[in-house]
Write a protein that holds these residues in place. Structure first.
Motif, mmCIF file in Angstrom:
data_model
loop_
_atom_site.group_PDB
_atom_site.id
_atom_site.type_symbol
_atom_site.label_atom_id
_atom_site.label_comp_id
_atom_site.label_asym_id
_atom_site.label_seq_id
_atom_site.Cartn_x
_atom_site.Cartn_y
_atom_site.Cartn_z
ATOM 1 N N UNK A 16 -0.995 0.982 23.739
ATOM 2 C CA UNK A 16 -1.013 -0.024 22.759
ATOM 3 C C UNK A 16 -2.537 0.057 21.966
ATOM 4 N N UNK A 30 -2.543 2.965 19.523
ATOM 5 C CA UNK A 30 -1.915 2.735 18.170
ATOM 6 C C UNK A 30 -2.698 1.855 17.373
ATOM 7 N N UNK A 68 -5.297 4.198 15.994
ATOM 8 C CA UNK A 68 -4.720 5.248 15.045
ATOM 9 C C UNK A 68 -4.536 4.426 13.536
ATOM 10 N N UNK A 69 -3.966 3.459 13.816
ATOM 11 C CA UNK A 69 -3.591 2.472 12.654
ATOM 12 C C UNK A 69 -5.067 2.221 11.754
ATOM 13 N N UNK A 121 1.934 -7.148 2.364
ATOM 14 C CA UNK A 121 3.214 -7.517 3.016
ATOM 15 C C UNK A 121 3.415 -7.132 4.572
ATOM 16 N N UNK A 122 3.029 -5.958 4.807
ATOM 17 C CA UNK A 122 3.237 -5.482 6.271
ATOM 18 C C UNK A 122 2.262 -6.326 6.996
ATOM 19 N N UNK A 123 0.953 -6.369 6.637
ATOM 20 C CA UNK A 123 0.146 -7.120 7.529
ATOM 21 C C UNK A 123 0.597 -8.341 7.894
ATOM 22 N N UNK A 124 1.181 -9.185 6.934
ATOM 23 C CA UNK A 124 1.637 -10.519 7.267
ATOM 24 C C UNK A 124 2.568 -10.494 7.911
ATOM 25 N N UNK A 125 3.600 -9.545 7.778
ATOM 26 C CA UNK A 125 4.899 -9.361 8.479
ATOM 27 C C UNK A 125 4.683 -9.242 10.115
ATOM 28 N N UNK A 126 3.516 -8.249 10.024
ATOM 29 C CA UNK A 126 3.386 -7.759 11.670
ATOM 30 C C UNK A 126 2.522 -8.586 12.301
ATOM 31 N N UNK A 127 1.303 -9.409 11.633
ATOM 32 C CA UNK A 127 0.329 -9.990 12.332
ATOM 33 C C UNK A 127 0.222 -11.148 11.892
ATOM 34 N N UNK A 128 0.812 -12.351 12.730
ATOM 35 C CA UNK A 128 0.658 -13.766 12.483
ATOM 36 C C UNK A 128 -0.925 -14.152 12.248
#
Lengths: 251, 251
Positions: B122, B125, B128-129, B221-228
């Motif tokens: 975990x 990842x 890496x990100x 978009x992705x940041x907000x979607x993935x991390x509250x």
DNA sequence: CTTGCACCTCACGCCGCGTGAGGTCCGAGG
DNA sequence: CCTCGGACCTCACGCGGCGTGAGGTGCAAG
């Protein structure tokens, strides 16, 4: 807490992540990333957890892991990240090394082709073939030596040598067929000519001569099948008896 | 003149060339190398010409050409060998370059993992990100600067900062929802705290702050979607009005 | 009602063969 | 004569990571 964001549909998620819709479908197909919900009509709905997982997938893909392994990595959290990365890196470096070796071969080829001027593809194949053989059977120093000798002799001399082999080999084959004894003077003269031709190529280097012999031993099947008028093991054996008579080996 | 050699059957040719029978079948299937004869019962018979062609094929394969291109090369003798090789070499070198870039990334990852000790997948990842994001948005010097600041502050301080964001962001969201005016003292205090947190990360470097902003703009978009619990463009806009009141930007 | 876009589910294609499955041919030994 | 084993034959699927249709449905706007 995370359901504030409306879930993504495929198209939206695709354009947000830079992937294609087909890719997301594929990930669903292989069970790598299945959307946690669907609309009643079957449209995929990706929530925050899905997006997060997708980001992990993208991260691992970005460093070259295959999808199958990514699934494995994401399902079992026992695996040590270091070991995984180290192993992966090792494999990658090996692939790179192989490709670099290939690149070196190609560069050598390119150099050979420069000297051969306007080579058509037929010649290209012969040159590749020769280059590969050289790599297999001769050390780099020997290769340099052979090239140097070739340059020294000039193209005309090389063609002369080839033409001479074109005469010598059928003549020897004749003698073999007729069962000429090794003491025959004509045959012995032929053997001396053979010897001089070998020396013209090897420059008197015994190591090179030995490599050539080894090459013929291991490749005679294909060589003889593809090129008429080349010596075969029987001919080498026959000539050995003649060389025994006149003293000294073939080179 | 060349029919002195009995023609090869597949198995013999395969073992002579080191290929597999299946490979020869395949070459026949795709029309790359069809034996020039067959026995009445259908067994393939390869003569000297076939063997020669096979050798050419092997040569071209050995330097990495795909089968389709080999067929093309062998059928048209107009192609310049030099150009073909040069092009091929160029492509190969590009692939190598890509893979080396990947290797560099992996090495950097490995280094990051060393400091992170026993990282499970975990964390891998996330690292890496982060690494990929860093590559995209920050110059190597900036990356070094960020890492240096991180090392200087220590892990505890970093966790403190993260915890602080965890308080600040919901608080700001509250104010946004209630429509608090930018002149509100509580909100302005929050803005000052926000500013100090940004500075804790950027070290007061405006270029880094700008890169962070750009990163959020492009990835929100992705940041907000993935991390509250992360800021979104609306929040940035809202905060901008507050910063305008208290003077100075966010960083 | 229609248009048009986004979505759906098959399903084939790529590249270079590996790996069977199921049948035929051929030379040697009983 | 038959038989046995090995070499040969022709399908045909599988691999990795999707691209690229084909043919149909869902849904909001004009």
């Amino acid at each position: 807490m995370s359901e504030l964001q409306p879930p993504f549909k495929v198209g939206a998620l695709a354009s947000a992540t830079g992937l294609t819709v087909r890719t997301l479908h594929h990930y669903d197909e292989i069970g790598l990333l299945s959307p946690s919900a669907r609309t009643p009509s079957g449209h995929r709905l990706y929530d925050a957890h899905d997006v997060q997982r997708l980001q992990q997938i993208q991260s691992l893909r970005a460093v070259g892991f295959p999808l199958e392994e990514i699934r494995h990595l994401l399902s079992s959290r026992q695996v040590s990240a270091q070991r995984v990365i180290a192993l992966h890196l090792e494999q990658l470096e090996q692939r790179i090394a192989e490709q670099q070796a290939l690149a070196v071969r190609l560069q050598r080829l390119a150099r050979h082709l420069e000297t051969a001027a306007l080579a058509p593809v037929g010649d290209l194949c012969r040159i590749i073939e020769a280059t590969l053989m050289m790599e297999q059977y001769f050390t780099p120093e020997q290769q340099d030596a052979i090239k140097a000798r070739g340059a020294m002799l000039g193209e005309q001399a090389i063609r002369d040598v080839e033409a001479a082999w074109g005469e010598v080999i059928p003549a020897v084959r004749e003698h073999m067929a007729r069962g000429t004894p090794p003491t025959d003077p004509d045959l012995q003269a032929l053997a001396r000519r053979w010897k001089s031709l070998v020396e013209a190529f090897t420059g008197g280097d015994h190591a090179i001569a030995a490599s050539v012999r080894r090459m013929y031993d291991e490749q005679h099947e294909v060589i003889n099948a593809a090129h008429a008028n080349t010596p075969d093991p029987a001919m080498f054996a026959f000539m050995a008896t003649v060389f025994a008579e006149i003293g000294g080996g073939p080179g």
